[in-house]
Structures are given as C-alpha cells and as structure tokens.
Enzyme design. Structure first.
Site, PDB file in Angstrom:
ATOM      1  N   LEU A 119       2.248  -3.415  -2.266  1.00  0.00           N
ATOM      2  CA  LEU A 119       0.960  -4.063  -2.473  1.00  0.00           C
ATOM      3  C   LEU A 119       0.932  -5.457  -1.858  1.00  0.00           C
ATOM      4  CD1 LEU A 119      -1.691  -3.993  -4.318  1.00  0.00           C
ATOM      5  CD2 LEU A 119      -0.283  -5.167  -5.996  1.00  0.00           C
ATOM      6  N   HIS A 120      -0.180  -5.823  -1.237  1.00  0.00           N
ATOM      7  CA  HIS A 120      -0.349  -7.178  -0.714  1.00  0.00           C
ATOM      8  C   HIS A 120      -1.838  -7.483  -0.572  1.00  0.00           C
ATOM      9  CE1 HIS A 120       0.089  -4.381   2.668  1.00  0.00           C
ATOM     10  NE2 HIS A 120      -0.666  -5.186   3.381  1.00  0.00           N
ATOM     11  N   LEU A 121      -2.169  -8.750  -0.699  1.00  0.00           N
ATOM     12  CA  LEU A 121      -3.547  -9.227  -0.629  1.00  0.00           C
ATOM     13  C   LEU A 121      -3.729 -10.051   0.637  1.00  0.00           C
ATOM     14  CD1 LEU A 121      -6.353  -9.801  -1.938  1.00  0.00           C
ATOM     15  CD2 LEU A 121      -5.278 -11.739  -3.109  1.00  0.00           C
TER      16      LEU A 121
END
Length: 127
Positions: A119-121
């Site tokens: 996961l990454h933003l």
C-alpha cells in the site's frame, strides 16, 4: 487529442513490477536514505520520492508494514499516513506553488497499482 508523455517513465512501464522484491520494503530497511529517495521517516510510514514521477514533486507516503490493502493496516498507521500527506501538502505548496494537489491510491493491479503488494499514497502537485 492531447497525449501525456513522460519519457522518463519508459523503463518503469516496460519492466515487470516487483521482480526484484518490494522496492518499498528495501527503502524501509535501507541504512542510507539517498539511494531509495527517502525524504522523511516517521514512526510508522516514510515519505519517498517517486523514481518515475508523473510530475515534479511526486512523492508517496508508504507504511513500514508490507500490506496490500487499507484493511490490512492498523488505524494508527493510517492516521499517521494522512498526517504525513498533510505535511507533504504544506511543503509542496511552499516549494512548488501548485494550483492543486492530487492524493491517490491504487489498490490492486486491476486498479492500476504498479506495486500492488505494498500500500502507498501518491501525493502530486498539479498545475
């Protein structure tokens, strides 16, 4: 029709993803922040420059935990992630003076995630 052409992304879009392991986990465990382009480390996340950016200032907030979905990550990690996005927005507005900021996540390959297992933003200044 206008085309978005970012030639510096060619290597990224023509290389199979995650073939050499998770680049985010490698950045998290690195003792030297320069090679993996880490710009800030926090207790549960780090902020990293995108090696193949869509635009100048394109960074990502990445949890230390290797997890693919929001439901797999603890609430305090997600809270810190949003706090870091807020801090990053402030710095991007000061440095780049953009007209706007895009925040985004692609969860899963079918959603467009190049690195679906971690996961990454994305945080991108826009003009």
């Amino acid at each position: 029709m206008d085309y978005l052409w970012t030639p510096w992304r060619y290597h990224y879009v023509t290389t199979p993803g995650e073939a050499g392991g998770c680049v985010f986990c490698a950045a998290i465990s690195s003792k030297d922040d320069r090679p993996p382009l880490v710009v800030h480390r926090a207790a549960r996340n780090l902020v990293i420059l995108n090696r193949f950016p869509y635009t100048n200032g394109h960074v990502m907030v990445v949890p230390h935990q290797h997890a693919a979905t929001l439901t797999d990550v603890a609430d305090d990690t997600l809270a810190e992630m949003i706090g870091l996005a807020k801090l990053t927005e402030r710095h991007l507005r000061t440095l780049y003076h953009p007209d706007g900021i895009n925040l985004g996540m692609n969860l899963g390959h079918s959603a467009g995630a190049g690195i679906a297992s971690h996961l990454h933003l994305h945080v991108l200044p826009r003009w």
